[in-house]
Motif scaffolding. Structure first.
Motif, PDB file in Angstrom:
ATOM      1  N   THR A   1     -22.210   9.296  41.878  1.00  0.00           N
ATOM      2  CA  THR A   1     -21.086   8.761  41.102  1.00  0.00           C
ATOM      3  C   THR A   1     -21.521   7.516  40.351  1.00  0.00           C
ATOM      4  O   THR A   1     -21.204   7.343  39.165  1.00  0.00           O
ATOM      5  CB  THR A   1     -19.889   8.446  42.023  1.00  0.00           C
ATOM      6  OG1 THR A   1     -19.492   9.647  42.680  1.00  0.00           O
ATOM      7  CG2 THR A   1     -18.724   7.869  41.251  1.00  0.00           C
ATOM      8  N   ALA A   2     -22.251   6.646  41.022  1.00  0.00           N
ATOM      9  CA  ALA A   2     -22.731   5.423  40.378  1.00  0.00           C
ATOM     10  C   ALA A   2     -23.628   5.762  39.190  1.00  0.00           C
ATOM     11  O   ALA A   2     -23.486   5.171  38.108  1.00  0.00           O
ATOM     12  CB  ALA A   2     -23.481   4.552  41.380  1.00  0.00           C
ATOM     13  N   GLU A   3     -24.535   6.712  39.364  1.00  0.00           N
ATOM     14  CA  GLU A   3     -25.432   7.101  38.269  1.00  0.00           C
ATOM     15  C   GLU A   3     -24.649   7.684  37.094  1.00  0.00           C
ATOM     16  O   GLU A   3     -24.950   7.390  35.933  1.00  0.00           O
ATOM     17  CB  GLU A   3     -26.469   8.100  38.772  1.00  0.00           C
ATOM     18  CG  GLU A   3     -27.494   7.451  39.690  1.00  0.00           C
ATOM     19  CD  GLU A   3     -28.411   8.455  40.369  1.00  0.00           C
ATOM     20  OE1 GLU A   3     -28.113   9.675  40.342  1.00  0.00           O
ATOM     21  OE2 GLU A   3     -29.429   8.011  40.935  1.00  0.00           O
TER      22      GLU A   3
ATOM     23  N   ALA B   1     -24.426  -3.467  38.529  1.00  0.00           N
ATOM     24  CA  ALA B   1     -24.573  -2.190  39.243  1.00  0.00           C
ATOM     25  C   ALA B   1     -25.998  -1.658  39.115  1.00  0.00           C
ATOM     26  O   ALA B   1     -26.574  -1.170  40.095  1.00  0.00           O
ATOM     27  CB  ALA B   1     -23.567  -1.173  38.718  1.00  0.00           C
ATOM     28  N   ARG B   2     -26.571  -1.752  37.912  1.00  0.00           N
ATOM     29  CA  ARG B   2     -27.963  -1.298  37.735  1.00  0.00           C
ATOM     30  C   ARG B   2     -28.919  -2.106  38.609  1.00  0.00           C
ATOM     31  O   ARG B   2     -29.833  -1.549  39.217  1.00  0.00           O
ATOM     32  CB  ARG B   2     -28.377  -1.421  36.264  1.00  0.00           C
ATOM     33  CG  ARG B   2     -27.895  -0.304  35.405  1.00  0.00           C
ATOM     34  CD  ARG B   2     -28.514  -0.364  33.991  1.00  0.00           C
ATOM     35  NE  ARG B   2     -27.702   0.455  33.123  1.00  0.00           N
ATOM     36  CZ  ARG B   2     -26.676   0.005  32.399  1.00  0.00           C
ATOM     37  NH1 ARG B   2     -26.360  -1.270  32.414  1.00  0.00           N
ATOM     38  NH2 ARG B   2     -25.981   0.830  31.653  1.00  0.00           N
TER      39      ARG B   2
ATOM     40  N   ALA C   1     -21.735  -3.186  34.692  1.00  0.00           N
ATOM     41  CA  ALA C   1     -22.768  -2.146  34.661  1.00  0.00           C
ATOM     42  C   ALA C   1     -24.142  -2.762  34.898  1.00  0.00           C
ATOM     43  O   ALA C   1     -24.977  -2.187  35.608  1.00  0.00           O
ATOM     44  CB  ALA C   1     -22.725  -1.395  33.335  1.00  0.00           C
TER      45      ALA C   1
ATOM     46  N   ARG D   1     -24.196   7.343  45.389  1.00  0.00           N
ATOM     47  CA  ARG D   1     -25.175   7.191  44.312  1.00  0.00           C
ATOM     48  C   ARG D   1     -24.936   8.126  43.121  1.00  0.00           C
ATOM     49  O   ARG D   1     -25.029   7.678  41.980  1.00  0.00           O
ATOM     50  CB  ARG D   1     -26.584   7.356  44.876  1.00  0.00           C
ATOM     51  CG  ARG D   1     -27.655   7.047  43.856  1.00  0.00           C
ATOM     52  CD  ARG D   1     -29.052   7.187  44.444  1.00  0.00           C
ATOM     53  NE  ARG D   1     -30.039   6.920  43.441  1.00  0.00           N
ATOM     54  CZ  ARG D   1     -30.600   5.737  43.250  1.00  0.00           C
ATOM     55  NH1 ARG D   1     -30.284   4.732  44.019  1.00  0.00           N
ATOM     56  NH2 ARG D   1     -31.484   5.563  42.292  1.00  0.00           N
TER      57      ARG D   1
ATOM     58  N   ALA E   1     -18.875   2.113  38.925  1.00  0.00           N
ATOM     59  CA  ALA E   1     -20.252   2.180  39.433  1.00  0.00           C
ATOM     60  C   ALA E   1     -20.447   1.210  40.598  1.00  0.00           C
ATOM     61  O   ALA E   1     -21.059   1.572  41.611  1.00  0.00           O
ATOM     62  CB  ALA E   1     -21.245   1.874  38.314  1.00  0.00           C
TER      63      ALA E   1
ATOM     64  N   GLU F   1     -21.505   7.018  36.270  1.00  0.00           N
ATOM     65  CA  GLU F   1     -20.771   5.925  35.614  1.00  0.00           C
ATOM     66  C   GLU F   1     -21.709   5.025  34.805  1.00  0.00           C
ATOM     67  O   GLU F   1     -21.358   4.566  33.715  1.00  0.00           O
ATOM     68  CB  GLU F   1     -19.984   5.113  36.633  1.00  0.00           C
ATOM     69  CG  GLU F   1     -18.825   5.866  37.252  1.00  0.00           C
ATOM     70  CD  GLU F   1     -17.734   6.256  36.253  1.00  0.00           C
ATOM     71  OE1 GLU F   1     -17.651   5.656  35.158  1.00  0.00           O
ATOM     72  OE2 GLU F   1     -16.962   7.167  36.579  1.00  0.00           O
ATOM     73  N   LEU F   2     -22.897   4.780  35.331  1.00  0.00           N
ATOM     74  CA  LEU F   2     -23.857   3.963  34.591  1.00  0.00           C
ATOM     75  C   LEU F   2     -24.332   4.674  33.326  1.00  0.00           C
ATOM     76  O   LEU F   2     -24.527   4.033  32.282  1.00  0.00           O
ATOM     77  CB  LEU F   2     -25.045   3.580  35.475  1.00  0.00           C
ATOM     78  CG  LEU F   2     -24.716   2.546  36.543  1.00  0.00           C
ATOM     79  CD1 LEU F   2     -25.895   2.348  37.491  1.00  0.00           C
ATOM     80  CD2 LEU F   2     -24.297   1.233  35.905  1.00  0.00           C
TER      81      LEU F   2
ATOM     82  N   HIS G   1     -16.438   1.767  33.476  1.00  0.00           N
ATOM     83  CA  HIS G   1     -17.597   2.467  34.058  1.00  0.00           C
ATOM     84  C   HIS G   1     -18.367   1.548  35.001  1.00  0.00           C
ATOM     85  O   HIS G   1     -18.793   1.966  36.080  1.00  0.00           O
ATOM     86  CB  HIS G   1     -18.527   2.964  32.951  1.00  0.00           C
ATOM     87  CG  HIS G   1     -17.893   3.928  32.006  1.00  0.00           C
ATOM     88  ND1 HIS G   1     -17.400   5.149  32.406  1.00  0.00           N
ATOM     89  CD2 HIS G   1     -17.629   3.825  30.681  1.00  0.00           C
ATOM     90  CE1 HIS G   1     -16.888   5.779  31.356  1.00  0.00           C
ATOM     91  NE2 HIS G   1     -17.009   4.983  30.303  1.00  0.00           N
TER      92      HIS G   1
END
Length: 184
Positions: free
Chosen positions: A126-128, A155-156, A152, A124, A115, A130-131, A111
């Motif tokens: 998709t990133a949200e 990514a955050r 992760a 964004r 992300a 996955e996070l 994930h």
């Protein structure tokens, strides 16, 4: 292990190469060979760069696929992480397409990788997603398990930075570093 204790990656690499030569292509030693090759790839990344590690991991992946090894999911995730590091994002995503790792320490890693790629591609939503999936994984209990959450975490921090919350991004990174230091 002596080379690791001495923090001698070159010596560790030589010992692993000797061990791989010793076990050869014995079918019964496939699991050990995959473990040694994964450790070898980690050392190659440190000594020779990620391109050498990617080549080693891709060879390990072929072996794990042929052998039907229980290490296949872990090898796919490690390969995807190395591919991410060298900018081969589509290849990394391909390796993660249907990966399901039973290894608690690596459950958040796919994930986090997806992300990071989504953030780099300005995707964004998709990133949200996955996070959120990474956050739903079991919390880490050790430094080894915490390592699976590092992508992760990065990514955050990148999401916060891109949203203009640089102070929060910096705080996220320092909190994670402090938590890692106190837990080890």
């Amino acid at each position: 292990m002596v080379y690791v204790a001495r923090q001698d990656p070159g010596g560790s690499l030589a010992a692993i190469d000797r061990a791989l030569a010793l076990i050869g292509e014995e079918l019964e030693a496939t699991d050990l060979r995959l473990l040694l090759q994964a450790n070898r790839a980690t050392l190659l990344a440190e000594l020779d760069g990620m391109a050498a590690a990617v080549r080693a991991l891709e060879a390990s992946l072929r072996l794990a696929e042929q052998a039907g090894s229980a290490r296949l999911a872990r090898t796919r995730v490690m390969t995807a992480e190395a591919l991410l590091a060298v900018g081969r994002w589509d290849d990394a995503l391909t390796e993660l397409a249907d990966v399901q790792t039973p290894d608690r320490a690596m459950q958040a890693t796919p994930h986090g990788i997806r992300a990071l790629i989504a953030i780099h591609r300005d995707a964004r939503p998709t990133a949200e997603r996955e996070l959120a999936a990474a956050a739903a994984e079991p919390p880490p209990n050790s430094g080894y398990e915490r390592d699976g959450h590092k992508n992760a975490l990065v990514a955050r921090a990148l999401m916060a930075q891109r949203a203009g919350r640089s102070a929060r991004a910096a705080q996220s990174g320092s909190t994670a570093t402090a938590n890692s230091a106190t837990a080890n």
